[in-house]
Write an enzyme that holds these catalytic residues in place. Structure first.
Site, mmCIF file in Angstrom:
data_model
loop_
_atom_site.group_PDB
_atom_site.id
_atom_site.type_symbol
_atom_site.label_atom_id
_atom_site.label_comp_id
_atom_site.label_asym_id
_atom_site.label_seq_id
_atom_site.Cartn_x
_atom_site.Cartn_y
_atom_site.Cartn_z
ATOM 1 N N HIS A 185 0.826 -1.203 0.000
ATOM 2 C CA HIS A 185 0.000 0.000 0.000
ATOM 3 C C HIS A 185 0.865 1.260 0.000
ATOM 4 O O HIS A 185 2.054 1.241 0.354
ATOM 5 C CB HIS A 185 -0.922 0.011 1.220
ATOM 6 C CG HIS A 185 -0.162 0.029 2.530
ATOM 7 N ND1 HIS A 185 0.396 1.171 3.066
ATOM 8 C CD2 HIS A 185 0.144 -0.971 3.388
ATOM 9 C CE1 HIS A 185 1.003 0.888 4.201
ATOM 10 N NE2 HIS A 185 0.869 -0.415 4.420
ATOM 11 N N GLU A 261 -2.144 -6.965 7.811
ATOM 12 C CA GLU A 261 -0.836 -6.848 8.461
ATOM 13 C C GLU A 261 -0.843 -7.584 9.797
ATOM 14 O O GLU A 261 -1.892 -7.815 10.406
ATOM 15 C CB GLU A 261 -0.500 -5.368 8.665
ATOM 16 C CG GLU A 261 0.858 -5.075 9.305
ATOM 17 C CD GLU A 261 2.042 -5.657 8.543
ATOM 18 O OE1 GLU A 261 2.226 -6.894 8.612
ATOM 19 O OE2 GLU A 261 2.774 -4.875 7.905
#
Length: 381
Positions: A185, A261
């Site tokens: 990202h 994550e």
């Protein structure tokens, strides 16, 4: 402290030789809980070859979870148990290379072999039969959907065969590989400050620079023209990055929770220096072992490997032979790269992965993986 696993493995052949397959499960050595499973239809082979292939798959699954583990292998094949224990000679030329491969997966002394009756090897036997059923129906075995709320066990890639490795030459009969274009990202306000930002924190949005990076990544991936599907972590920063790229490609974003994550627990929002000052012992343990967790409710890299490996298998099963844009975070992407290389867990600390960088991994039908690109940021210059 290294993990202890129990590997139960089996193989079968309908005809001996005939249509053959194997199954293997890995259990936590302390609790008996199932932590991984594997199965594969291997074509025309004997019972003994299929049993050895099951052993190799089980050992590989255990090694992927913790390469420092000790393993107790339990099989109902007296032949394999006695040969791998060194009490019987291995005379058949088809089994000699398989036994040699099995011995390379863990150091001598960390694997023990125990014979068990067939009724105590039901899970591996069931998987082997599922694999043979699938193969005779013209498809490969796939793990069944997990129960609601439960992480599915990790289906490890099948053991490598004697065909050339993908990095040298991909045999035509393996078909088109499934390609993951791995996009980290774009930046958030926490990124340039190098603060821990996992799935247990504030879930920040992209910054202005992060949105610019997502646009540049979209341009670069559109220029390639190869992406056929987009799968992303459901966190805000990955959603925003994936939606920017998908809009440019004219594709829909599918979300995969296994790509989120790692949870950094009480370290969320802190810099490395702040964690070292506040939690020095926990940080040292974390840097020294993939099984160690960040302080509080943190998630270990061993748990992350299980979660990301299962997500990888779901995606490759859903998009065989396609190029999939996988939008995720530092730790999951490094984990996928590490697993593709067969590298140890601490290799993750030796990888640089910039915001909005692109990596690429290809997965072949024989279980081989090939790293094609790492940390490409040329589209951001």
């Amino acid at each position: 402290m290294a993990a202890r696993f129990i590997v139960e493995a089996d193989g079968g052949s309908r005809g001996n030789p005939g249509p053959a397959g194997y199954g293997a499960v890995v259990r936590d050595g302390d609790t008996g809980q199932l932590v991984a499973e594997a199965a594969e239809f291997i074509g025309h082979a004997t019972n003994n070859v299929a049993e050895y292939r099951g052993l190799i798959a089980g050992l590989k699954a255990a090694r992927e979870l913790d390469p420092d583990a000790s393993v107790d292998v339990r099989m109902d094949s007296k032949l394999v148990v006695e040969q791998m224990s060194g009490r019987w000679r291995i005379k058949h030329p088809d089994m000699q290379p398989l036994a040699a491969e099995a011995r390379t997966l863990f150091p001598r002394g960390r694997v023990s072999y125990t014979w068990i009756p067939r009724e105590r090897n039901k899970d591996a036997d069931r998987l082997a039969n599922e694999a043979m059923d699938a193969g005779q129906a013209g498809r490969q075995w796939e793990p069944k959907a997990s129960e609601a709320g439960a992480e599915p066990p990790l289906k490890t890639p099948p053991p490598k065969t004697t065909t050339p490795k993908a990095g040298w030459a991909a045999p035509a009969d393996l078909g088109t590989p499934t390609t993951f274009d791995l996009l980290r990202h774009g930046e958030t306000p926490l990124t340039p400050e190098k603060r821990f930002s996992g799935s247990g924190g504030t879930d920040p949005e992209l910054s202005d620079k992060g949105r610019w990076q997502a646009e540049r990544a979209a341009e670069a991936l559109a220029a390639r023209g190869s992406v056929q599907a987009v799968v992303a972590s459901p966190m805000v920063r990955t959603r925003q990055t994936a939606e920017t790229v998908a809009a440019r490609l004219g594709l829909e974003v599918h979300y995969e929770d296994g790509l989120r994550e790692v949870d950094f627990g009480d370290w969320e929002g802190l810099t490395f220096a702040e964690v070292r000052q506040r939690y020095p012992e926990d940080l040292s343990a974390w840097l020294g072992s993939a099984k160690a967790k960040p302080t509080g409710s943190g998630e270990s890299f061993t748990t992350l490997t299980h979660r990301v490996g299962a997500a990888r298998d779901r995606i490759t099963a859903r998009y065989p032979g396609q190029t999939v844009l996988v939008v995720s975070h530092v730790s999951p992407i490094k984990t996928l790269v590490r697993l593709a290389l067969g590298a140890p867990p601490d290799s993750m600390y030796r990888m640089e992965l910039s915001a909005a960088s692109i990596c690429a991994v290809q997965y072949y039908a024989d279980g081989n993986a090939s790293l094609r690109l790492l940390n490409d940021t040329s589209h951001l210059r």
